[in-house]
Enzyme design. Sequence first.
Site, short mmCIF file in Angstrom:
data_model
loop_
_atom_site.label_atom_id
_atom_site.label_comp_id
_atom_site.label_asym_id
_atom_site.label_seq_id
_atom_site.Cartn_x
_atom_site.Cartn_y
_atom_site.Cartn_z
NE ARG A 1 -4.17 1.73 2.07
CZ ARG A 1 -4.41 2.78 2.86
NH1 ARG A 1 -3.62 3.02 3.88
NH2 ARG A 1 -5.43 3.57 2.63
CB ILE B 1 -5.39 5.78 -0.95
CG1 ILE B 1 -5.46 4.30 -1.29
CG2 ILE B 1 -4.69 6.02 0.36
CD1 ILE B 1 -4.08 3.66 -1.48
CB SER B 2 -10.68 3.75 0.02
OG SER B 2 -11.30 4.48 -1.01
CD GLN B 3 -11.44 3.31 7.58
OE1 GLN B 3 -12.13 4.29 7.34
NE2 GLN B 3 -11.54 2.62 8.69
CD GLU C 1 -12.29 2.43 -3.80
OE1 GLU C 1 -13.08 3.18 -3.19
OE2 GLU C 1 -11.09 2.68 -3.92
#
Length: 85
Positions: free
Chosen positions: A35, A60-62, A83
Amino acid sequence: MTPSAAETKMQFLFTLRAQGVTDKRVLEAMERIDRARFVQYQPERAYDDTPLPINCGQTISQPSVVGLMTQALNVQPRDKVLEVG
């Protein structure tokens, strides 16, 4: 004392499981993908379970949210997922 990369990754996976991500394939993918490659501004926080800033004023999403969404999709080996937040 700073945790090792392995300890950080184990804690990350533990957090995902605690948030309800239980699909083995999702957990394996999230373990495999680095990540930190996607987080330029705060790479030391790459494995925190929080959204983080990326380019163009986006985030950037959780990780737990991504894991739960991917798990709900029941992604199969030939599937591809993009996503878009």
